[in-house]
Design a protein around this motif. Sequence first.
Motif, PDB file in Angstrom:
ATOM      1  N   LYS A   1      -5.593 -11.596  -1.051  1.00 31.45           N
ATOM      2  CA  LYS A   1      -4.738 -12.663  -1.465  1.00 31.45           C
ATOM      3  C   LYS A   1      -6.019 -13.768  -2.162  1.00 31.45           C
ATOM      4  O   LYS A   1      -6.752 -13.929  -1.744  1.00 31.45           O
ATOM      5  CB  LYS A   1      -4.152 -13.627  -0.164  1.00 31.45           C
ATOM      6  CG  LYS A   1      -3.878 -14.917  -0.571  1.00 31.45           C
ATOM      7  CD  LYS A   1      -3.195 -15.783   0.535  1.00 31.45           C
ATOM      8  CE  LYS A   1      -2.410 -16.971   0.128  1.00 31.45           C
ATOM      9  NZ  LYS A   1      -2.015 -17.749   1.249  1.00 31.45           N
ATOM     10  N   VAL A   2      -5.344 -14.101  -3.364  1.00 31.96           N
ATOM     11  CA  VAL A   2      -5.889 -14.985  -4.319  1.00 31.96           C
ATOM     12  C   VAL A   2      -5.594 -16.399  -3.917  1.00 31.96           C
ATOM     13  O   VAL A   2      -4.398 -16.841  -3.771  1.00 31.96           O
ATOM     14  CB  VAL A   2      -5.558 -14.874  -5.727  1.00 31.96           C
ATOM     15  CG1 VAL A   2      -6.338 -15.884  -6.682  1.00 31.96           C
ATOM     16  CG2 VAL A   2      -6.087 -13.413  -5.980  1.00 31.96           C
ATOM     17  N   HIS A   3      -6.559 -17.279  -3.581  1.00 33.82           N
ATOM     18  CA  HIS A   3      -6.478 -18.658  -3.205  1.00 33.82           C
ATOM     19  C   HIS A   3      -6.467 -19.602  -4.174  1.00 33.82           C
ATOM     20  O   HIS A   3      -5.720 -20.784  -3.952  1.00 33.82           O
ATOM     21  CB  HIS A   3      -7.506 -19.025  -1.860  1.00 33.82           C
ATOM     22  CG  HIS A   3      -7.516 -18.249  -0.805  1.00 33.82           C
ATOM     23  ND1 HIS A   3      -6.368 -18.671   0.015  1.00 33.82           N
ATOM     24  CD2 HIS A   3      -8.098 -17.575  -0.048  1.00 33.82           C
ATOM     25  CE1 HIS A   3      -6.407 -17.838   1.151  1.00 33.82           C
ATOM     26  NE2 HIS A   3      -7.466 -17.328   1.272  1.00 33.82           N
ATOM     27  N   SER A   4      -7.405 -19.311  -5.201  1.00 41.08           N
ATOM     28  CA  SER A   4      -7.691 -20.513  -6.225  1.00 41.08           C
ATOM     29  C   SER A   4      -7.752 -20.075  -7.662  1.00 41.08           C
ATOM     30  O   SER A   4      -8.576 -18.898  -7.521  1.00 41.08           O
ATOM     31  CB  SER A   4      -8.630 -21.333  -5.647  1.00 41.08           C
ATOM     32  OG  SER A   4      -8.858 -22.363  -6.823  1.00 41.08           O
TER      33      SER A   4
ATOM     34  N   ALA B   1     -11.287 -18.352 -13.827  1.00 41.74           N
ATOM     35  CA  ALA B   1     -11.845 -17.945 -12.434  1.00 41.74           C
ATOM     36  C   ALA B   1     -10.879 -18.209 -11.206  1.00 41.74           C
ATOM     37  O   ALA B   1     -10.054 -18.776 -11.250  1.00 41.74           O
ATOM     38  CB  ALA B   1     -13.020 -18.971 -12.079  1.00 41.74           C
ATOM     39  N   SER B   2     -11.013 -17.049 -10.328  1.00 41.87           N
ATOM     40  CA  SER B   2     -10.361 -16.948  -9.181  1.00 41.87           C
ATOM     41  C   SER B   2     -11.105 -16.752  -7.849  1.00 41.87           C
ATOM     42  O   SER B   2     -12.338 -16.029  -8.018  1.00 41.87           O
ATOM     43  CB  SER B   2      -9.190 -15.797  -9.380  1.00 41.87           C
ATOM     44  OG  SER B   2      -9.931 -14.448  -9.382  1.00 41.87           O
ATOM     45  N   GLY B   3     -10.626 -17.284  -6.853  1.00 42.12           N
ATOM     46  CA  GLY B   3     -11.410 -17.025  -5.595  1.00 42.12           C
ATOM     47  C   GLY B   3     -10.392 -16.437  -4.648  1.00 42.12           C
ATOM     48  O   GLY B   3      -8.992 -16.979  -4.573  1.00 42.12           O
TER      49      GLY B   3
ATOM     50  N   SER C   1     -13.859 -16.361   3.138  1.00 39.18           N
ATOM     51  CA  SER C   1     -12.796 -16.467   2.291  1.00 39.18           C
ATOM     52  C   SER C   1     -13.295 -17.804   1.351  1.00 39.18           C
ATOM     53  O   SER C   1     -13.908 -18.710   1.819  1.00 39.18           O
ATOM     54  CB  SER C   1     -11.619 -16.825   3.174  1.00 39.18           C
ATOM     55  OG  SER C   1     -10.677 -17.165   2.144  1.00 39.18           O
ATOM     56  N   VAL C   2     -13.007 -17.663  -0.129  1.00 38.80           N
ATOM     57  CA  VAL C   2     -13.281 -18.446  -0.916  1.00 38.80           C
ATOM     58  C   VAL C   2     -11.869 -19.268  -1.031  1.00 38.80           C
ATOM     59  O   VAL C   2     -10.918 -18.662  -1.606  1.00 38.80           O
ATOM     60  CB  VAL C   2     -13.733 -17.824  -2.345  1.00 38.80           C
ATOM     61  CG1 VAL C   2     -13.859 -19.035  -3.326  1.00 38.80           C
ATOM     62  CG2 VAL C   2     -14.970 -17.275  -1.997  1.00 38.80           C
ATOM     63  N   ASP C   3     -11.908 -20.440  -0.538  1.00 38.03           N
ATOM     64  CA  ASP C   3     -10.473 -21.300  -0.602  1.00 38.03           C
ATOM     65  C   ASP C   3     -10.339 -22.086  -1.750  1.00 38.03           C
ATOM     66  O   ASP C   3      -8.978 -22.413  -1.973  1.00 38.03           O
ATOM     67  CB  ASP C   3     -10.492 -22.192   0.822  1.00 38.03           C
ATOM     68  CG  ASP C   3     -10.326 -21.273   2.024  1.00 38.03           C
ATOM     69  OD1 ASP C   3      -9.802 -20.083   1.760  1.00 38.03           O
ATOM     70  OD2 ASP C   3     -10.409 -21.779   3.089  1.00 38.03           O
ATOM     71  N   GLN C   4     -11.195 -22.663  -2.223  1.00 37.65           N
ATOM     72  CA  GLN C   4     -10.956 -23.544  -3.436  1.00 37.65           C
ATOM     73  C   GLN C   4     -12.054 -23.102  -4.620  1.00 37.65           C
ATOM     74  O   GLN C   4     -13.315 -23.338  -4.096  1.00 37.65           O
ATOM     75  CB  GLN C   4     -10.500 -24.771  -3.146  1.00 37.65           C
ATOM     76  CG  GLN C   4      -9.686 -25.436  -4.614  1.00 37.65           C
ATOM     77  CD  GLN C   4      -9.165 -26.735  -4.097  1.00 37.65           C
ATOM     78  OE1 GLN C   4      -9.822 -27.697  -3.425  1.00 37.65           O
ATOM     79  NE2 GLN C   4      -7.887 -26.897  -4.072  1.00 37.65           N
ATOM     80  N   LEU C   5     -11.942 -23.231  -5.645  1.00 36.29           N
ATOM     81  CA  LEU C   5     -12.915 -23.376  -6.834  1.00 36.29           C
ATOM     82  C   LEU C   5     -12.572 -24.648  -7.997  1.00 36.29           C
ATOM     83  O   LEU C   5     -11.480 -24.801  -8.238  1.00 36.29           O
ATOM     84  CB  LEU C   5     -13.264 -21.955  -7.434  1.00 36.29           C
ATOM     85  CG  LEU C   5     -12.134 -21.387  -7.954  1.00 36.29           C
ATOM     86  CD1 LEU C   5     -12.002 -21.695  -9.445  1.00 36.29           C
ATOM     87  CD2 LEU C   5     -12.559 -19.928  -7.916  1.00 36.29           C
TER      88      LEU C   5
END
Length: 318
Positions: free
Chosen positions: A28-31, A42-44, A73-77
């Motif tokens: 899943k892509v969070h941001s 960019a995506s996290g 997990s990378v939740d926001q960028l």
Amino acid sequence: MATKYADEIKKFFATNAKTRDVQAHTAKVHSVAWSCDGRRLASGSFDKTVCIYMLDRDRLTKDYTVFRGHGASVDQLCWNPHNPDQLATASGDKTVRIWDARTNKAAATVNTKGENINICWSPDGSTIAVGNKDDLVTFIDAKTHRSRAEEQFKFEVNEISFNKDGDLFFLTSGHGNIHIFSYPELKTLHVLNAHPANCICIEFDPTGQYFAIGSADALVSLWNLPELVCMRTFTRLEWPVRTLSFSNDGKMLASASEDLVIDIGEVETGEKLHQITCDSPTFTVAWHPKRNLLAYACDDRRDRDAGIVRVFGFPSDT
């Protein structure tokens, strides 16, 4: 009665309604977020990686850079508002990482006290604010990578943001309030009773005239500055509003949730301009800083949606 702008943008989307997909992540892509010059997206992701894509005229490049290093997990960028090569990421591994998009390595790793879930950059590029699951907000000097200040809140903090001038700091709370602080003093100036339910997300328009709030009551409220008066609400979604984004001219507002559509409304009137149909809930949207292109990512409930980043608004005949 429809405005001239509404008529023009509806015609635009009638011929510029193609969505292009990039399969970059494995989960899943969070941001998603655009660089300040609009050349990079960019995506996290939950897969612990950050991906950078270059925007060609009418497509995203298939060749992309993958940043690895986060342990969760990378939740926001967010991107540096003045440097199109620099972005920061918030992760559950208790670090903030600052990346140089020209390389595949982190320029800095900042250890924090908790699992980070939200992040924003001050308008002048000097400060990165990050919030964690324990409702602690840390302000990091973007040059020295050291903490400037910390603020522990006694209520649920959902999303954080500076205003356009950088002299105010906003956060949304689980009590339906918007807390507004002076910056850098962090003195409480206002507490707005914005919604009867959890306030989830906040977004400022590029002109600095408005900000929008997305709530668990499925409403989006639009507020003006500096009067702090609610101008109107957008009522077309039926589930808690998870993400918001203003277009580059400040005239359109995109909002999304568990509804299987992304709503695009006119800021001036609240009128529906367009909707993007999705197969799964959408938790992140971002307008391009110069063009009518909307990046977004859907939940991974359907296997084919896992790890995909989408951009809507390309010419339909390409």
